[in-house]
Design a protein around this motif. Structure first.
Motif, mmCIF file in Angstrom:
data_model
loop_
_atom_site.group_PDB
_atom_site.id
_atom_site.type_symbol
_atom_site.label_atom_id
_atom_site.label_comp_id
_atom_site.label_asym_id
_atom_site.label_seq_id
_atom_site.Cartn_x
_atom_site.Cartn_y
_atom_site.Cartn_z
ATOM 1 N N THR A 189 52.622 1.974 6.235
ATOM 2 C CA THR A 189 52.073 2.956 5.704
ATOM 3 C C THR A 189 51.891 3.297 4.692
ATOM 4 O OG1 THR A 189 53.428 4.127 7.960
ATOM 5 C CG2 THR A 189 52.203 5.786 5.441
ATOM 6 N N ARG A 225 44.468 6.094 -2.334
ATOM 7 C CA ARG A 225 44.627 6.942 -3.922
ATOM 8 C C ARG A 225 43.753 6.187 -4.873
ATOM 9 N NH1 ARG A 225 50.170 9.061 -6.814
ATOM 10 N NH2 ARG A 225 49.511 9.421 -8.209
ATOM 11 N N GLU A 273 48.614 3.808 3.910
ATOM 12 C CA GLU A 273 47.940 5.162 3.951
ATOM 13 C C GLU A 273 48.162 5.970 3.117
ATOM 14 O OE1 GLU A 273 46.853 6.759 6.316
ATOM 15 O OE2 GLU A 273 46.333 4.852 7.652
ATOM 16 N N ILE A 274 49.100 5.479 1.280
ATOM 17 C CA ILE A 274 49.018 6.311 0.514
ATOM 18 C C ILE A 274 49.082 5.454 -0.377
ATOM 19 C CG2 ILE A 274 50.884 6.783 -1.430
ATOM 20 C CD1 ILE A 274 53.004 6.509 1.430
ATOM 21 N N GLN A 326 39.568 12.181 2.169
ATOM 22 C CA GLN A 326 38.716 12.519 0.484
ATOM 23 C C GLN A 326 37.654 11.570 -0.099
ATOM 24 O OE1 GLN A 326 42.747 13.238 -0.851
ATOM 25 N NE2 GLN A 326 42.034 15.862 -0.351
ATOM 26 N N THR A 366 44.155 11.478 0.338
ATOM 27 C CA THR A 366 44.031 10.678 1.625
ATOM 28 C C THR A 366 42.332 9.746 1.816
ATOM 29 O OG1 THR A 366 43.245 13.250 2.364
ATOM 30 C CG2 THR A 366 45.978 12.646 2.767
ATOM 31 N N TRP A 367 42.631 9.414 2.332
ATOM 32 C CA TRP A 367 41.296 8.478 3.164
ATOM 33 C C TRP A 367 40.612 9.216 3.719
ATOM 34 C CZ3 TRP A 367 40.448 4.358 2.115
ATOM 35 C CH2 TRP A 367 40.696 3.042 1.497
#
Length: 360
Positions: free
Chosen positions: A73, A82, A77-78, A217, A214-215
């Motif tokens: 994660t 980014r 995901e982070i 965006q 986030t993905w």
């Protein structure tokens, strides 16, 4: 009848110091290394072996143990969205910085001189501080910032337009004046905030942050930046002419008023999009074009080939430093770009051989 301008370079550009293709290849490799470092480094200690294993599993759809869920994660995901979004935003700000400096023929111009980012700040802070558009959930901040950026763009355009079109001086003066007005509205909202944490979040956004990346965006920002850059590359010859003045560009077959209007719209779209997902990150659009011109000359064909890559590398590392310097707390990324940009700009200004924007 419209005709393409001949191949020209802006006056005062000097001789290109470095060949473009090797520089582009080198910056591309550096960007890839920067992305890997951005994913591998952070407050959460994840070894490089695990980082590459998690990246490989994510790319190939491989299986992972249940104990890898937290690390996966963090990586996928982070950190990864980014750093990817940071590269996209940095590339967009650098490309638009080149366009704005040509559009208004001002060496101090950057993507925010037109008041677009200040307008976006009003919408973003309305969400953070007042809870406006709360029903939109995670999209509320980005959509509100983008909508208010477009509204600011329309207001600047309406006020700056004259019977003679969009002149550089009117654009700069109108954008600067309205930016102060938008900032005053934002300041009132911040001081009137009932919650201290909300005010802190607002200040963080005003100084720029990729902490909420986030993905979801990434695709819109990437497509907008890519389309804006492609259009600017196609008009690079016209930008060379415009940088030499309206009379010269008209003599070369360029319609300066029409080109400036098109540049204004492209600049607004790209700036509004990146500001909506990252906040107001300064100095990238101001500094990167000047540094690139110092390396490759003032020809916009060369500058636009290199500047987005340089901006992407700069912002990925600035964001990484913002995460590491006070870990686990974060600094606004705009603080890092300012700390790097101010001394770099002063040193560049003191160089006797470089003319800002071709002027002495």
């Amino acid at each position: 009848m419209h005709r393409s301008p001949p191949r020209i370079s802006p006056s005062g550009s000097g001789t290109a110091r470095l060949p473009v293709i090797p520089l582009v290849v080198g910056l591309t490799l550096l960007l890839l290394v920067s992305l890997v470092c951005g994913v591998g480094l952070g407050a959460a200690g994840i070894g490089w072996t695990d980082v590459f294993r998690l990246l490989g599993a994510g790319l190939t759809g491989g299986t992972l143990d249940a104990g890898d869920a937290a690390a996966y994660t963090i990586v996928w995901e982070i950190r990864l969205p980014r750093v990817v979004l940071g590269a996209v935003v940095g590339a967009g700000l650098a490309a638009v910085g080149v366009a704005v400096q040509a559009m208004v023929r001002n060496a101090l111009a950057d993507p925010f001189v037109l008041g677009i980012s200040s307008g976006a700040a009003v919408g973003a802070n309305a969400v953070i501080l007042l809870g406006v558009f709360a029903g939109l959930g995670v999209w509320a901040l980005s959509l509100s910032a983008f909508a208010s950026a477009l509204a600011a763009t329309a207001l600047v355009y309406a006020m700056a337009r004259s019977p003679h079109g969009l002149t550089p001086l009117r654009l700069i003066l109108t954008g600067t004046a309205l930016a102060y007005g938008f900032e005053a509205v934002t300041t009132v909202m911040v001081f009137g905030a009932a919650r201290g944490e909300a005010a802190r979040s607002a200040i963080m956004w005003l100084l720029g942050s990729l902490g909420g990346a986030t993905w979801a965006q990434v695709p819109l920002a990437a497509v907008t930046v890519a389309a804006g850059w492609a259009w600017l590359r196609l008009r690079a010859e016209s930008l060379n002419a415009l940088a030499m003045g309206d009379e010269t560009s008209a003599a070369l077959g360029v319609q300066p008023a029409r080109l400036r209007r098109e540049l204004f719209l492209v600049t607004a779209a790209v700036t509004g999009t990146v500001v909506a997902v990252s906040g107001a990150i300064g100095f990238v659009g101001l500094m990167v074009p000047h540094v690139v011109r110092m390396l490759v000359g003032a020809d916009h064909r060369r500058v636009l080939a290199v500047a987005p890559l340089a901006g992407a590398v700069l912002l990925v590392w600035a964001d990484l430093l913002s995460r590491l310097l006070l870990a686990p707390a974060e600094l606004p990324v705009g603080v890092i770009t300012a700390v790097v940009g101010v001394p770099a700009f002063v040193l560049l200004m003191r160089r006797g051989g470089y003319a800002f924007g071709g002027g002495r």
